[in-house]
Design a protein around this motif. Structure first.
Motif, PDB file in Angstrom:
ATOM      1  N   ARG A  65       0.801  -1.024  -0.006  1.00 38.64           N
ATOM      2  CA  ARG A  65      -0.097   0.084  -0.156  1.00 38.64           C
ATOM      3  C   ARG A  65       0.842   1.286   0.129  1.00 38.64           C
ATOM      4  O   ARG A  65       0.461   2.292  -0.428  1.00 38.64           O
ATOM      5  CB  ARG A  65      -0.771  -0.084   1.281  1.00 38.64           C
ATOM      6  N   ARG A  66       2.167   1.312   0.536  1.00 36.54           N
ATOM      7  CA  ARG A  66       3.016   2.255   0.460  1.00 36.54           C
ATOM      8  C   ARG A  66       3.706   2.270  -0.796  1.00 36.54           C
ATOM      9  O   ARG A  66       3.782   3.486  -1.466  1.00 36.54           O
ATOM     10  CB  ARG A  66       3.813   2.054   1.499  1.00 36.54           C
ATOM     11  N   ILE A  67       4.007   1.354  -1.355  1.00 31.78           N
ATOM     12  CA  ILE A  67       5.125   1.618  -2.462  1.00 31.78           C
ATOM     13  C   ILE A  67       4.575   0.492  -3.610  1.00 31.78           C
ATOM     14  O   ILE A  67       3.899  -0.600  -3.336  1.00 31.78           O
ATOM     15  CB  ILE A  67       6.507   1.317  -2.192  1.00 31.78           C
ATOM     16  N   LEU A  68       4.734   1.050  -4.775  1.00 32.33           N
ATOM     17  CA  LEU A  68       4.425   0.051  -5.966  1.00 32.33           C
ATOM     18  C   LEU A  68       5.559  -1.022  -6.137  1.00 32.33           C
ATOM     19  O   LEU A  68       6.799  -0.702  -6.358  1.00 32.33           O
ATOM     20  CB  LEU A  68       4.191   0.838  -7.174  1.00 32.33           C
ATOM     21  N   MET A  69       5.065  -2.147  -6.199  1.00 33.13           N
ATOM     22  CA  MET A  69       6.188  -3.396  -6.269  1.00 33.13           C
ATOM     23  C   MET A  69       6.676  -3.564  -7.589  1.00 33.13           C
ATOM     24  O   MET A  69       6.151  -4.469  -8.237  1.00 33.13           O
ATOM     25  CB  MET A  69       5.649  -4.719  -5.669  1.00 33.13           C
ATOM     26  N   LEU A  70       7.395  -2.812  -8.250  1.00 34.35           N
ATOM     27  CA  LEU A  70       8.003  -2.924  -9.677  1.00 34.35           C
ATOM     28  C   LEU A  70       9.126  -3.769  -9.681  1.00 34.35           C
ATOM     29  O   LEU A  70      10.155  -3.852 -10.439  1.00 34.35           O
ATOM     30  CB  LEU A  70       8.124  -1.594 -10.106  1.00 34.35           C
ATOM     31  N   THR A  71       9.564  -4.937  -8.880  1.00 36.48           N
ATOM     32  CA  THR A  71      10.646  -5.553  -8.736  1.00 36.48           C
ATOM     33  C   THR A  71      10.578  -6.615 -10.185  1.00 36.48           C
ATOM     34  O   THR A  71      11.807  -6.363 -10.830  1.00 36.48           O
ATOM     35  CB  THR A  71      10.521  -6.966  -7.473  1.00 36.48           C
ATOM     36  N   SER A  72       9.581  -7.122 -10.402  1.00 39.34           N
ATOM     37  CA  SER A  72       9.931  -8.103 -11.624  1.00 39.34           C
ATOM     38  C   SER A  72      10.071  -7.219 -12.853  1.00 39.34           C
ATOM     39  O   SER A  72      10.882  -7.598 -13.577  1.00 39.34           O
ATOM     40  CB  SER A  72       8.474  -8.681 -11.699  1.00 39.34           C
ATOM     41  N   PRO A  73       9.400  -6.447 -13.238  1.00 36.61           N
ATOM     42  CA  PRO A  73       9.722  -5.329 -14.291  1.00 36.61           C
ATOM     43  C   PRO A  73      11.245  -4.878 -14.302  1.00 36.61           C
ATOM     44  O   PRO A  73      11.786  -4.757 -15.314  1.00 36.61           O
ATOM     45  CB  PRO A  73       8.543  -4.225 -14.665  1.00 36.61           C
ATOM     46  N   SER A  74      11.458  -4.323 -13.047  1.00 36.17           N
ATOM     47  CA  SER A  74      12.650  -3.812 -13.191  1.00 36.17           C
ATOM     48  C   SER A  74      14.059  -4.896 -13.122  1.00 36.17           C
ATOM     49  O   SER A  74      14.953  -4.504 -13.609  1.00 36.17           O
ATOM     50  CB  SER A  74      12.895  -2.921 -11.625  1.00 36.17           C
ATOM     51  N   VAL A  75      13.886  -6.247 -12.665  1.00 31.06           N
ATOM     52  CA  VAL A  75      14.811  -7.016 -12.862  1.00 31.06           C
ATOM     53  C   VAL A  75      14.758  -7.154 -14.421  1.00 31.06           C
ATOM     54  O   VAL A  75      15.990  -7.304 -14.969  1.00 31.06           O
ATOM     55  CB  VAL A  75      14.554  -8.433 -12.206  1.00 31.06           C
ATOM     56  N   LEU A  76      13.712  -7.507 -15.044  1.00 33.84           N
ATOM     57  CA  LEU A  76      13.573  -7.540 -16.616  1.00 33.84           C
ATOM     58  C   LEU A  76      14.343  -6.470 -17.303  1.00 33.84           C
ATOM     59  O   LEU A  76      15.348  -6.673 -18.233  1.00 33.84           O
ATOM     60  CB  LEU A  76      12.281  -7.617 -17.067  1.00 33.84           C
ATOM     61  N   LEU A  77      14.183  -5.006 -16.924  1.00 31.21           N
ATOM     62  CA  LEU A  77      14.700  -4.163 -17.392  1.00 31.21           C
ATOM     63  C   LEU A  77      16.284  -4.120 -17.060  1.00 31.21           C
ATOM     64  O   LEU A  77      17.170  -3.879 -17.966  1.00 31.21           O
ATOM     65  CB  LEU A  77      14.254  -2.778 -16.817  1.00 31.21           C
ATOM     66  N   GLY A  78      16.673  -4.392 -15.882  1.00 28.76           N
ATOM     67  CA  GLY A  78      18.078  -4.295 -15.627  1.00 28.76           C
ATOM     68  C   GLY A  78      18.829  -5.571 -16.363  1.00 28.76           C
ATOM     69  O   GLY A  78      19.872  -5.293 -17.015  1.00 28.76           O
ATOM     70  N   ALA A  79      18.225  -6.710 -16.419  1.00 31.19           N
ATOM     71  CA  ALA A  79      18.872  -7.765 -17.174  1.00 31.19           C
ATOM     72  C   ALA A  79      18.827  -7.118 -18.754  1.00 31.19           C
ATOM     73  O   ALA A  79      19.815  -7.918 -19.393  1.00 31.19           O
ATOM     74  CB  ALA A  79      18.126  -8.871 -16.930  1.00 31.19           C
ATOM     75  N   LEU A  80      17.871  -6.767 -19.213  1.00 29.96           N
ATOM     76  CA  LEU A  80      17.851  -6.223 -20.548  1.00 29.96           C
ATOM     77  C   LEU A  80      18.899  -5.289 -21.025  1.00 29.96           C
ATOM     78  O   LEU A  80      19.828  -5.554 -21.996  1.00 29.96           O
ATOM     79  CB  LEU A  80      16.446  -5.786 -20.960  1.00 29.96           C
ATOM     80  N   ILE A  81      19.184  -4.533 -20.108  1.00 30.63           N
ATOM     81  CA  ILE A  81      20.214  -3.508 -20.506  1.00 30.63           C
ATOM     82  C   ILE A  81      21.474  -4.104 -20.420  1.00 30.63           C
ATOM     83  O   ILE A  81      22.303  -4.088 -21.210  1.00 30.63           O
ATOM     84  CB  ILE A  81      20.181  -2.446 -19.032  1.00 30.63           C
ATOM     85  N   ALA A  82      21.742  -5.184 -19.511  1.00 29.93           N
ATOM     86  CA  ALA A  82      23.141  -5.970 -19.428  1.00 29.93           C
ATOM     87  C   ALA A  82      23.302  -6.652 -20.697  1.00 29.93           C
ATOM     88  O   ALA A  82      24.387  -6.866 -21.288  1.00 29.93           O
ATOM     89  CB  ALA A  82      23.270  -6.834 -18.199  1.00 29.93           C
TER      90      ALA A  82
END
Lengths: 158, 177
Positions: A65-82
């Motif tokens: 409720r406090r923060i938006l859990m964008l973990t899975s898309p962020s991991v994808l994005l980071g791995a995509l950059i790498a």
């Protein structure tokens, strides 16, 4: 050795300290040991959207409720950059789409049941949670069973 | 919703995804490789992760910086604060309760707690299916980013299962707790 290859134990130290420090100083609780989990955070993300868009009453954690859990898309994005940065992006056709879809379904369902993906099982064990240790023992036993199946598959194909 | 926390979580996850791609880290493949070909490299990744967490949490609890759980033996019992399962609490598995006598604690309560068996069987299924799929959930995300379409279908099932679980299966599975 390939260019820019990182040793797994370096990953362990960096990721482990980041996860604990994020919980301590950014206040990623309750629940405890919750600053990184792909299963639980995906659950929270999807349920937040379902509740917001369709007015459902699916359960989320207090943290969601406090923060938006964008973990899975962020991991994808980071791995995509790498992958793009080091030229390791190679498109591979799917061999068994339905089978992998079912694997994803099963892992998510049981992950929701025991509150953790393999990463969070290890995190909980590191935090000293007894049930995390039980889950890790179960996971190791499951991997052993899986290697038996892999060996059988190999001996059939050869 | 605070933008601040979301940003921190997003940046941390991006960095973990980046490092996981660079190191081919996978928590399932470590054990699998050790059993199959006695390759220790990924297993060392898992152990260093575990030991780092253990040292860091013990230190931060000792200095009272980390307060997310109940500090017992340098680490908390995880308190699940998910609503609707309010009565169920993981603190049953706390080591202190393990050695208590009486109706509220002890090994008897632990063994009769259904969650112990759910955890054991859930962990077993996760390990088995992850091995068959070729990597843990983190590794599947990395594989999708590297262009594997198998991993794409895995992630589709992964997201779809949330809706299926809370739409249909929740009322059956919630009795397991």
């Amino acid at each position: 050795m390939r260019r820019g290859y990182l040793k797994p134990w370096v990953f362990g130290i960096i990721a482990g300290s980041m996860i604990v420090l994020a919980e301590a100083f950014a206040g990623f609780y309750p629940p405890a040991a919750y600053s990184f989990c792909l299963t639980c955070h995906t659950r929270d993300l999807v349920n937040t959207f379902m509740n917001g868009i369709f007015g459902a009453h699916f359960q989320t954690t207090i943290l969601a409720r406090r923060i938006l859990m964008l973990t899975s898309p962020s991991v994808l994005l980071g791995a995509l950059i790498a992958a793009h940065g080091y030229g390791e992006y190679r498109r591979q056709k799917s061999t068994h789409p339905l089978r992998y879809f079912l694997y994803g379904l099963v892992i998510m369902t049981f992950g929701i049941l025991i509150f953790g993906c393999p990463t969070r099982i290890v995190i909980r064990t590191g935090y000293g949670d007894f049930f995390g240790m039980v889950a890790l023992a179960g996971m190791v036993f499951g991997i052993w069973l899986g290697t038996l199946l892999i060996r059988r598959r190999w001996s059939r194909s050869v | 919703m605070t933008v601040y926390g979301t940003l921190i979580l997003g940046c941390m996850s991006m960095l973990i995804g980046f490092l996981a791609q660079r190191s081919r880290m996978c928590f399932v493949a470590g054990v699998r490789d050790y059993i199959l070909v006695r390759d220790r490299e990924l297993l060392m990744g898992m152990f260093s992760f575990l030991i780092t967490l253990w040292i860091m949490t013990s230190l931060l609890y000792a200095f009272n910086i980390l307060r997310s759980g109940v500090p017992e033996y340098g680490a908390p019992a995880i308190r699940v604060s998910i609503e609707k399962i309010g009565t169920y609490s993981l603190s049953v598995g706390n080591l202190k309760t393990l050695f208590q006598k009486g109706p509220t604690g002890g090994i008897g309560l632990l063994i009769t707690s259904r969650f112990l068996y759910v955890t054991l069987i859930g962990g077993l299924v996760i390990g088995l299916v992850s091995t068959l799929a070729g990597g843990c959930v983190l590794r599947q995300h990395v594989l999708l980013a590297q262009g594997s379409m198998d991993a794409l279908f895995f992630i589709l099932g992964f997201y779809g299962a949330v809706v299926i679980y809370y739409g249909f299966l929740y009322r059956f599975f919630v009795r397991l707790y």
